[in-house]
Design an enzyme around this catalytic site. Structure first.
Site, PDB file in Angstrom:
ATOM      1  CB  SER A  91     -15.636  32.508 -33.091  1.00 59.74           C
ATOM      2  OG  SER A  91     -16.701  32.655 -33.912  1.00 59.74           O
ATOM      3  CG  HIS A  95     -26.326  39.645 -36.404  1.00 61.92           C
ATOM      4  ND1 HIS A  95     -26.666  39.035 -37.539  1.00 61.92           N
ATOM      5  CD2 HIS A  95     -26.475  38.177 -35.331  1.00 61.92           C
ATOM      6  CE1 HIS A  95     -26.668  37.948 -37.401  1.00 61.92           C
ATOM      7  NE2 HIS A  95     -26.302  37.376 -36.271  1.00 61.92           N
ATOM      8  CG  HIS A 105     -17.841  34.662 -39.544  1.00 65.81           C
ATOM      9  ND1 HIS A 105     -16.920  34.481 -40.212  1.00 65.81           N
ATOM     10  CD2 HIS A 105     -17.881  33.974 -37.834  1.00 65.81           C
ATOM     11  CE1 HIS A 105     -16.703  33.402 -39.597  1.00 65.81           C
ATOM     12  NE2 HIS A 105     -17.165  33.181 -38.649  1.00 65.81           N
ATOM     13  CG  ASN A 107     -12.653  31.514 -36.171  1.00 66.04           C
ATOM     14  OD1 ASN A 107     -11.572  30.694 -35.992  1.00 66.04           O
ATOM     15  ND2 ASN A 107     -12.631  31.006 -35.144  1.00 66.04           N
ATOM     16  NE  ARG A 109     -10.887  27.311 -36.956  1.00 66.68           N
ATOM     17  CZ  ARG A 109     -11.044  28.123 -38.621  1.00 66.68           C
ATOM     18  NH1 ARG A 109     -11.259  29.469 -37.850  1.00 66.68           N
ATOM     19  NH2 ARG A 109     -11.311  27.713 -39.089  1.00 66.68           N
ATOM     20  CG  HIS A 144     -12.583  41.523 -51.744  1.00 67.83           C
ATOM     21  ND1 HIS A 144     -12.512  40.026 -51.528  1.00 67.83           N
ATOM     22  CD2 HIS A 144     -14.224  41.287 -51.806  1.00 67.83           C
ATOM     23  CE1 HIS A 144     -13.603  38.979 -51.158  1.00 67.83           C
ATOM     24  NE2 HIS A 144     -14.973  40.236 -51.384  1.00 67.83           N
ATOM     25  N   GLY A 257     -18.882  18.993 -26.685  1.00 67.99           N
ATOM     26  CA  GLY A 257     -19.299  19.713 -24.918  1.00 67.99           C
ATOM     27  C   GLY A 257     -19.437  21.114 -25.146  1.00 67.99           C
ATOM     28  N   GLY A 258     -19.430  22.397 -25.978  1.00 69.88           N
ATOM     29  CA  GLY A 258     -18.870  23.184 -25.634  1.00 69.88           C
ATOM     30  C   GLY A 258     -20.067  23.893 -24.811  1.00 69.88           C
ATOM     31  NE  ARG A 259     -21.357  30.072 -20.878  1.00 71.59           N
ATOM     32  CZ  ARG A 259     -22.322  31.439 -21.473  1.00 71.59           C
ATOM     33  NH1 ARG A 259     -21.715  31.276 -22.761  1.00 71.59           N
ATOM     34  NH2 ARG A 259     -22.279  31.725 -20.358  1.00 71.59           N
TER      35      ARG A 259
END
Length: 303
Positions: A91, A95, A105, A107, A109, A144, A257-259
């Protein structure tokens, strides 16, 4: 399932994107932070800060495991609640300094939900989107065009479907406006066999830098002043609002509970809000929402 092959590809994708962005920046390189998660798994966060072109660029890889899917992941699949899971992906959020270079952006997964005695349930997700501050038709079309080319080998309906899903997903309901000019978004992708689905993910992942880097090259030297900078910081507020209120990846990371440092890496280093701001009519600032942040078929411009 070729889980190890997916992980190898994702790590190589992270490396290739970081290499291209650092080369484009020309001043700073990415710092690497490898981390482990107590509940299982870990990742590799890579961040470029205060560069010549990029104010902040973060490219994360993570591979985490858990005993049960968090609510954000099982909401659409209640039958999977209680299954153990593993999730891996790359991910990134970029900026730039220059307001004429859009934020972007991306990602890709893979999720696998497992239960003893039953077949694993897997699906891919991902996509990429572009968030300009000062719209440019050439950039919208080229962006696009690359997205459509990545989808083309997998069916004529793939790009239109995932473009529409992107427009729908990256929408700020409380502002009644899209976050940017879209791109691709897909989730729960498992209607093809695993190998073909993996091919699709690679096509999308590999096309990101092909779509984004030419835009950076064209716009990074555009002169700008304080007016443009302040408008950029104001519009970044929309980015923050979306990520903290609506974004599934952010919610999944926090709920599982990710970082936190890696999850919130997507947020810009500087941002501002202004009460009831309205751009002057017929200005480039007004044109962003009046023309560019609309539901458009950008490829129709080529026909």
């Amino acid at each position: 399932m070729q889980i190890d092959a997916v992980k190898t590809y994702l790590l190589e994708l992270q490396d290739s994107i970081c290499e291209a962005l650092a080369e484009e920046d020309g001043r700073n390189d990415f710092l690497t932070d490898e981390w482990q998660r107590a509940e299982g798994g870990g990742g590799r966060s890579r961040v470029l800060a205060d560069g010549a072109v990029f104010e902040k660029a973060g490219v994360n890889f993570s591979h985490v495991q858990g005993d049960s899917l968090p609510p954000s992941a099982s909401a659409a699949r209640p039958e999977l609640a209680g299954r153990s899971f593993q999730a891996m992906g790359v991910s990134l959020v970029i900026h730039p300094h220059n307001p004429y270079v859009p934020t972007s952006h991306a990602n890709v997964r893979l999720f696998v939900a497992e239960k003893p005695g039953e077949e694993p349930v897997w699906w891919f997700g991902g996509g990429y989107d572009l968030t300009p501050y000062y719209g440019n038709t050439q950039d919208c079309i080229s962006w696009h065009r690359e997205a459509a080319a990545a989808c083309a080998p997998f069916g004529d309906d793939v790009y239109p479907r995932y473009k529409a899903w992107c427009d729908e997903y990256f929408y700020l309901k409380h502002r009644d406006e899209p976050r940017g000019i879209g791109g691709l978004f897909f989730d729960d992708f498992n209607h093809l066999d695993f190998a073909t689905s993996f091919d699709f993910i690679q096509s999308v992942g590999d096309s990101f830098i092909k779509a984004y880097r030419p835009i950076v090259k064209r716009r990074k030297a555009t002169p700008f002043g304080e007016r443009e900078r302040q408008f950029q910081l104001y519009r970044r507020g929309r980015y923050v609002e979306f990520n903290l209120v609506f974004d599934r990846g952010t919610l999944f990371g926090l709920q599982s509970g990710g970082r936190t440092e890696s999850i919130l890496m997507s947020l810009p280093p500087l941002v501002r809000w202004e009460y009831d701001y309205q751009p002057e009519p017929d200005t480039p600032e007004a044109q962003l929402t009046d023309y560019y942040l609309k539901d458009r078929d950008w490829l129709a411009e080529l026909r």
